[in-house]
Scaffold this motif. Structure first.
Motif, mmCIF file in Angstrom:
data_model
loop_
_atom_site.group_PDB
_atom_site.id
_atom_site.type_symbol
_atom_site.label_atom_id
_atom_site.label_comp_id
_atom_site.label_asym_id
_atom_site.label_seq_id
_atom_site.Cartn_x
_atom_site.Cartn_y
_atom_site.Cartn_z
ATOM 1 N N ARG A 148 30.814 38.700 48.204
ATOM 2 C CA ARG A 148 31.807 37.908 47.207
ATOM 3 C C ARG A 148 33.269 38.669 48.433
ATOM 4 O O ARG A 148 33.149 39.859 48.491
ATOM 5 N N ARG A 149 33.564 37.464 48.446
ATOM 6 C CA ARG A 149 35.052 37.748 49.367
ATOM 7 C C ARG A 149 36.353 37.603 48.712
ATOM 8 O O ARG A 149 35.950 36.480 47.390
ATOM 9 N N GLY A 150 37.326 37.917 49.009
ATOM 10 C CA GLY A 150 38.072 38.179 48.368
ATOM 11 C C GLY A 150 39.748 38.415 49.224
ATOM 12 O O GLY A 150 39.686 39.420 50.141
ATOM 13 N N THR A 151 40.713 39.388 48.575
ATOM 14 C CA THR A 151 41.954 39.878 48.897
ATOM 15 C C THR A 151 41.924 40.860 48.635
ATOM 16 O O THR A 151 41.973 41.208 46.762
ATOM 17 N N VAL A 152 42.132 41.885 48.984
ATOM 18 C CA VAL A 152 42.440 43.579 48.465
ATOM 19 C C VAL A 152 44.163 43.266 47.636
ATOM 20 O O VAL A 152 44.959 43.041 47.969
ATOM 21 N N MET A 153 43.914 43.503 46.824
ATOM 22 C CA MET A 153 45.224 43.658 45.633
ATOM 23 C C MET A 153 45.618 44.617 45.201
ATOM 24 O O MET A 153 47.195 44.627 44.496
#
Length: 244
Positions: free
Chosen positions: A175-180
């Motif tokens: 799963r891809r995303g952005t580190v928050m």
């Protein structure tokens, strides 16, 4: 009433009482006297033997007779398997009095007094140096926990907030995303990475148990361990979740 002889040494009967609403199925020796039989019933129905009146009912639940001869044998009465013996209490107790456990005074003991006793599980564990009383084992566990925390901290330090990432957790597709978010949390020990996924593949909106760690839409947020996060050039992918 004519008394007939029986060969079976025991008989299985149902016991009911004027003090409670349930029946118990029990087996008794026919060689018990009625006086001895009443003593055995004390623990079952809660009525003192001296305050009992016994009635015998047949398998069809019809009244047969009273068991009123203290020195007579149980087997001298027409008691067969499946019969019911009803205990009438004359002690003055009320129906259900022995069923309401909320009325029973609870025994309590202070922690200090409990620690001084030698016949408790806690005392045994201390003497045997088991569980949390095993200082060597506890020390080893603390060392291992510190090592895991140091490893997670080192891994987390290489994951900057704002980075694009891919999460590869066991049992899930990448799963891809952005580190928050990167750091410690209140909901579980250790270091955690808060990720805002590109699609609604998460479990939350960046908050857990009422505490917010980052902002995102519902089902887009997730917290994962640093070991399953890889940062890099991961452009957004179309999972087709918005298609109808």
């Amino acid at each position: 009433m004519e008394v007939t002889g029986v060969s079976a040494p025991t008989v299985t009967v149902f016991i009911s009482s004027s003090l409670n609403t349930f029946r118990s199925e029990k087996r008794y020796s026919r060689s018990l006297t009625i006086a001895e039989f009443k003593c055995k019933l004390e623990l079952l129905v809660g009525s003192p033997a001296s305050c009992m009146e016994l009635e015998l009912y047949g398998v069809d639940d019809k009244f047969y007779s009273k068991l009123d001869q203290e020195d007579a044998l149980l087997g001298s009465y027409p008691v067969d398997d499946g019969c019911r013996i009803h205990v009438i209490d004359h002690s003055g107790a009320r129906l259900g009095e022995y069923e309401d456990v909320s009325r029973v005074e609870k025994y309590t003991i202070s922690q200090e007094a409990y620690d001084q006793r030698q016949d408790t599980v806690r005392s045994f564990l201390k003497r045997s140096k088991l569980g949390r009383y095993n200082e060597e084992e506890r020390a080893q566990q603390e060392v291992e926990a510190a090592q895991r925390l140091a490893e997670e901290k080192a891994q987390a330090s290489s994951i900057p907030v704002g980075s694009r990432c891919e999460v590869r957790a066991a049992g899930h597709s990448p799963r891809r995303g952005t580190v928050m978010y990167v750091g410690l949390t209140d909901f579980k020990p250790g270091y955690w990475i808060g990720v805002r996924y590109d699609e609604p593949l998460g479990k939350n909106d960046g908050s857990v148990n009422g505490k917010r760690y980052f902002e995102c839409q519902a089902k887009y947020g997730a917290f994962v361990k640093p070991a399953v996060v890889t940062v890099g050039d991961f452009p957004e992918e179309d999972y087709g979740l918005d298609e109808i």
